[in-house]
Write a protein that holds these residues in place. Structure first.
Motif, short mmCIF file in Angstrom:
data_model
loop_
_atom_site.label_atom_id
_atom_site.label_comp_id
_atom_site.label_asym_id
_atom_site.label_seq_id
_atom_site.Cartn_x
_atom_site.Cartn_y
_atom_site.Cartn_z
N HIS A 119 0.84 -1.20 0.00
CA HIS A 119 0.00 0.00 0.00
C HIS A 119 0.87 1.26 0.00
O HIS A 119 0.59 2.22 -0.72
CB HIS A 119 -0.94 0.01 1.21
CG HIS A 119 -1.82 1.21 1.25
ND1 HIS A 119 -2.89 1.38 0.41
CD2 HIS A 119 -1.78 2.31 2.04
CE1 HIS A 119 -3.48 2.53 0.67
NE2 HIS A 119 -2.81 3.12 1.65
N GLY A 120 1.93 1.25 0.80
CA GLY A 120 2.83 2.41 0.83
C GLY A 120 3.47 2.66 -0.53
O GLY A 120 3.57 3.81 -0.97
N ASN A 121 3.89 1.60 -1.20
CA ASN A 121 4.49 1.76 -2.53
C ASN A 121 3.47 2.23 -3.55
O ASN A 121 3.79 3.05 -4.42
CB ASN A 121 5.14 0.46 -2.97
CG ASN A 121 6.42 0.18 -2.22
OD1 ASN A 121 7.10 1.10 -1.78
ND2 ASN A 121 6.75 -1.08 -2.04
N LEU A 122 2.25 1.72 -3.46
CA LEU A 122 1.19 2.16 -4.37
C LEU A 122 0.87 3.64 -4.15
O LEU A 122 0.76 4.41 -5.10
CB LEU A 122 -0.06 1.30 -4.18
CG LEU A 122 -1.24 1.62 -5.08
CD1 LEU A 122 -0.89 1.39 -6.54
CD2 LEU A 122 -2.44 0.75 -4.69
N THR A 133 3.55 5.81 -5.60
CA THR A 133 3.42 5.91 -7.06
C THR A 133 2.32 6.89 -7.43
O THR A 133 2.50 7.73 -8.32
CB THR A 133 3.15 4.53 -7.67
OG1 THR A 133 4.22 3.65 -7.29
CG2 THR A 133 3.04 4.59 -9.17
N TYR A 134 1.17 6.81 -6.77
CA TYR A 134 0.08 7.75 -7.04
C TYR A 134 0.52 9.19 -6.78
O TYR A 134 0.04 10.11 -7.42
CB TYR A 134 -1.14 7.43 -6.19
CG TYR A 134 -2.16 6.58 -6.90
CD1 TYR A 134 -3.22 7.15 -7.58
CD2 TYR A 134 -2.07 5.21 -6.89
CE1 TYR A 134 -4.15 6.38 -8.24
CE2 TYR A 134 -2.99 4.41 -7.54
CZ TYR A 134 -4.04 5.01 -8.22
OH TYR A 134 -4.95 4.24 -8.88
N SER A 178 0.66 12.54 0.01
CA SER A 178 1.97 12.42 0.68
C SER A 178 1.78 12.05 2.14
O SER A 178 2.53 11.24 2.69
CB SER A 178 2.74 13.73 0.57
OG SER A 178 3.09 13.98 -0.77
N HIS A 179 0.77 12.63 2.78
CA HIS A 179 0.43 12.23 4.14
C HIS A 179 0.16 10.73 4.18
O HIS A 179 0.60 10.03 5.09
CB HIS A 179 -0.81 12.98 4.65
CG HIS A 179 -0.52 14.25 5.36
ND1 HIS A 179 -0.28 14.30 6.72
CD2 HIS A 179 -0.45 15.52 4.92
CE1 HIS A 179 -0.07 15.55 7.08
NE2 HIS A 179 -0.17 16.32 6.00
N ALA A 234 -8.01 1.81 0.74
CA ALA A 234 -8.27 2.89 -0.21
C ALA A 234 -6.97 3.62 -0.54
O ALA A 234 -6.09 3.75 0.30
CB ALA A 234 -9.26 3.88 0.38
N VAL A 235 -6.89 4.06 -1.77
CA VAL A 235 -5.74 4.84 -2.21
C VAL A 235 -6.17 6.30 -2.28
O VAL A 235 -7.23 6.63 -2.79
CB VAL A 235 -5.26 4.37 -3.61
CG1 VAL A 235 -4.18 5.28 -4.15
CG2 VAL A 235 -4.77 2.95 -3.53
N VAL A 236 -5.35 7.17 -1.73
CA VAL A 236 -5.63 8.60 -1.78
C VAL A 236 -4.96 9.15 -3.03
O VAL A 236 -3.74 9.09 -3.17
CB VAL A 236 -5.08 9.32 -0.52
CG1 VAL A 236 -5.34 10.81 -0.61
CG2 VAL A 236 -5.70 8.73 0.72
N GLU A 237 -5.76 9.65 -3.93
CA GLU A 237 -5.23 10.21 -5.17
C GLU A 237 -4.95 11.70 -4.99
O GLU A 237 -5.62 12.36 -4.20
CB GLU A 237 -6.23 10.03 -6.30
CG GLU A 237 -6.48 8.60 -6.68
CD GLU A 237 -7.46 8.47 -7.83
OE1 GLU A 237 -7.62 9.45 -8.60
OE2 GLU A 237 -8.07 7.41 -7.96
N PRO A 238 -3.99 12.21 -5.73
CA PRO A 238 -3.81 13.67 -5.72
C PRO A 238 -5.06 14.34 -6.25
O PRO A 238 -5.86 13.74 -6.96
CB PRO A 238 -2.63 13.89 -6.67
CG PRO A 238 -1.94 12.57 -6.76
CD PRO A 238 -3.01 11.54 -6.57
#
Length: 189
Positions: A63-66, A69-70, A91-92, A147-151
């Protein structure tokens, strides 16, 4: 360009809704984020040295690597220090995940000694820099591996440092493409 037109399904909008299912990742302050960023390489090096892992470790690591990348590998200007940056929230997320991974490695028998030593070094650095006192709008936000936080892609046009980097990348790619394909056409003629 595809990244700019992508609609963002913001997983974390700063609202009071609970994080999605997955491993819950505690928030970190804006100041802590800057310190963790300095140690992220050490955290990942320790994680990569682990030969015996479990599903929790792998979910946090992946998850951290994903997330990283995002966040375009942390290369966007202001992603750490500028609260207005469209990349600050993600980034957070990747740095909170790095901290959670380190905390988890402290419970693993194979990594506990090194992880605890790294935690002590980070903690001392945070105290020296007063990191826990520097807050921003995302400082209280918890994250999740679910969940992935997108910019905030649409806000890039209003954040001049991010916009400048994107325009410079587009210009560089166009120049590279022109030099490769233009040179072929010139030789063919």
């Amino acid at each position: 360009m595809a990244l700019l037109t992508t609609t963002s399904a913001q997983a974390h909008s700063g609202s009071s809704t609970p994080p999605p299912p997955g491993i819950q990742i505690p928030s970190l302050t804006h100041g802590q984020m800057a310190v963790i960023a300095r140690y992220r390489g050490d955290i990942l090096a320790l994680a990569q040295a682990q030969t015996v892992t479990d599903p929790t470790f792998r979910r946090l690591y992946n998850h951290g690597n994903l997330q990283f990348t995002y966040c375009l590998w942390g290369l966007m200007p202001g992603s750490l220090g500028d609260e207005e940056s469209p990349f600050n929230e993600c980034s957070h997320a990747y740095l909170a995940t790095a901290k959670a991974l380190l905390t988890y490695m402290a419970t693993m028998s194979s990594a506990a000694h090194e992880a605890k030593a790294l935690i002590s070094a980070i903690d001392a650095d945070m105290v020296r820099s007063g990191a826990s006192w520097i807050l921003c709008q995302y400082s209280g936000e918890a994250f999740s591996t679910g969940a992935v936080v997108e910019p905030r892609w649409r806000e890039m046009v209003f954040h001049l440092p991010s916009l400048a980097v994107v325009l410079a990348m587009i210009a560089a790619m166009m120049t590279a493409a022109w030099s490769i394909f233009g040179a072929r056409r010139a030789r063919a003629v």
